[in-house]
Motif scaffolding. Structure first.
Motif, PDB file in Angstrom:
ATOM      1  N   MET A 235       0.725  -1.170   0.058  1.00  0.00           N
ATOM      2  CA  MET A 235       0.000   0.257   0.033  1.00  0.00           C
ATOM      3  C   MET A 235       0.994   1.304   0.229  1.00  0.00           C
ATOM      4  O   MET A 235       2.292   1.130   0.833  1.00  0.00           O
ATOM      5  CB  MET A 235      -0.903   0.185   1.192  1.00  0.00           C
ATOM      6  N   SER A 236       0.757   2.763  -0.339  1.00  0.00           N
ATOM      7  CA  SER A 236       1.377   3.541  -0.842  1.00  0.00           C
ATOM      8  C   SER A 236       0.281   4.362   0.227  1.00  0.00           C
ATOM      9  O   SER A 236      -0.072   3.836   1.152  1.00  0.00           O
ATOM     10  CB  SER A 236       1.149   4.169  -1.765  1.00  0.00           C
TER      11      SER A 236
ATOM     12  N   GLU B 215      -0.590   7.048   0.638  1.00  0.00           N
ATOM     13  CA  GLU B 215      -1.467   6.986   0.292  1.00  0.00           C
ATOM     14  C   GLU B 215      -2.608   6.566   0.834  1.00  0.00           C
ATOM     15  O   GLU B 215      -3.809   7.178   1.171  1.00  0.00           O
ATOM     16  CB  GLU B 215      -1.566   7.931  -0.983  1.00  0.00           C
ATOM     17  N   GLN B 216      -2.493   5.485  -0.419  1.00  0.00           N
ATOM     18  CA  GLN B 216      -3.377   4.111   0.144  1.00  0.00           C
ATOM     19  C   GLN B 216      -3.789   4.141   1.889  1.00  0.00           C
ATOM     20  O   GLN B 216      -5.138   4.062   1.908  1.00  0.00           O
ATOM     21  CB  GLN B 216      -3.083   3.068  -0.278  1.00  0.00           C
ATOM     22  N   MET B 217      -2.741   4.225   2.312  1.00  0.00           N
ATOM     23  CA  MET B 217      -2.241   4.136   3.713  1.00  0.00           C
ATOM     24  C   MET B 217      -3.070   5.117   4.346  1.00  0.00           C
ATOM     25  O   MET B 217      -3.843   5.266   5.776  1.00  0.00           O
ATOM     26  CB  MET B 217      -0.506   4.493   4.312  1.00  0.00           C
TER      27      MET B 217
ATOM     28  N   LYS C 238      -6.185  -2.245   8.248  1.00  0.00           N
ATOM     29  CA  LYS C 238      -7.803  -1.890   7.112  1.00  0.00           C
ATOM     30  C   LYS C 238      -8.744  -3.035   7.528  1.00  0.00           C
ATOM     31  O   LYS C 238      -8.977  -4.535   7.715  1.00  0.00           O
ATOM     32  CB  LYS C 238      -6.706  -2.203   5.411  1.00  0.00           C
TER      33      LYS C 238
ATOM     34  N   ASP D  27     -10.234   3.913   4.878  1.00  0.00           N
ATOM     35  CA  ASP D  27     -10.441   2.597   5.735  1.00  0.00           C
ATOM     36  C   ASP D  27      -9.049   2.025   7.019  1.00  0.00           C
ATOM     37  O   ASP D  27      -9.365   0.677   7.288  1.00  0.00           O
ATOM     38  CB  ASP D  27     -10.678   1.158   4.544  1.00  0.00           C
ATOM     39  N   THR D  28      -8.512   2.430   6.242  1.00  0.00           N
ATOM     40  CA  THR D  28      -6.825   2.251   7.059  1.00  0.00           C
ATOM     41  C   THR D  28      -6.383   2.944   8.329  1.00  0.00           C
ATOM     42  O   THR D  28      -6.626   4.280   8.507  1.00  0.00           O
ATOM     43  CB  THR D  28      -5.920   2.010   6.522  1.00  0.00           C
TER      44      THR D  28
ATOM     45  N   GLY E 253      -6.138   7.044   3.587  1.00  0.00           N
ATOM     46  CA  GLY E 253      -7.573   6.460   3.211  1.00  0.00           C
ATOM     47  C   GLY E 253      -7.974   6.181   4.632  1.00  0.00           C
ATOM     48  O   GLY E 253      -7.679   5.467   5.496  1.00  0.00           O
TER      49      GLY E 253
ATOM     50  N   LYS F  50      -1.812  -4.800   8.074  1.00  0.00           N
ATOM     51  CA  LYS F  50      -0.646  -4.035   6.989  1.00  0.00           C
ATOM     52  C   LYS F  50       0.601  -4.078   7.219  1.00  0.00           C
ATOM     53  O   LYS F  50       0.506  -2.996   8.211  1.00  0.00           O
ATOM     54  CB  LYS F  50      -1.868  -3.128   5.847  1.00  0.00           C
TER      55      LYS F  50
END
Length: 160
Positions: free
Chosen positions: A38-39, A41-43, A67, A47-48, A45, A77
């Motif tokens: 996960m980047s 930026e995704q981390m 997550k 949901d995380t 989000g 994660k």
């Protein structure tokens, strides 16, 4: 060494550097197509939730994330500790914080995917000492010789 673990945004320079070091650490251990990163930026989000371990000087020395997949399933994660603090239970502290939050959020099954092979022996020990057991393929991961899967069934935290 005094270590603190707290929920933080991954969008900080020192946490970005930590995640970059994690990515560099993983590169030689598995084929790139079987590294499910996960980047930051995704981390970040909704949901995380990201946990950062810091030493007594405030330096980021470890990270991990929870997550939320819905249906009472949470996934561990981006677990990583810097080599300088390995063996000092930083990973255990991160995993404990993730598990505590998972219970508070109503997660009953905590799962994770990690790499397979000799380079992951320390991770296996950490997860197994923390009550995780090996299981079959999880979520939408492919069935591959390059992945190992773990799960831990949780009891819900008492209502407050």
């Amino acid at each position: 060494m005094a270590i603190s673990v707290a929920i933080e945004t991954p969008l900080q320079d020192d946490v970005r550097a930590l995640v970059s070091d994690l990515n560099d650490h993983l590169l030689p251990l598995s084929p790139i197509e079987f590294q499910f990163k996960m980047s930051v930026e995704q981390m970040a989000g909704a949901d995380t939730t990201v946990f950062v371990a810091r030493d007594g000087n405030g330096a980021a020395v470890g990270c991990g994330a929870l997550k939320d997949h819905g249906n009472h399933v949470g996934e561990v994660k981006r677990m990583f500790t810097r080599p300088t603090v390995r063996g000092q239970r930083v990973g255990s502290a991160l995993l404990e914080a993730i598990t505590t939050l998972a219970k508070a959020k109503g997660v009953t099954r905590l799962v994770l995917e990690t790499g397979a092979g000799e380079g992951f022996a320390d991770a296996y020990r950490l997860y197994e000492r923390s009550g995780f057991t090996r299981c079959g393929v999880l979520l939408d991961y492919p069935d591959s010789e390059h992945s190992a899967f773990y799960e831990k069934w949780l009891t819900l935290a008492p209502a407050q």
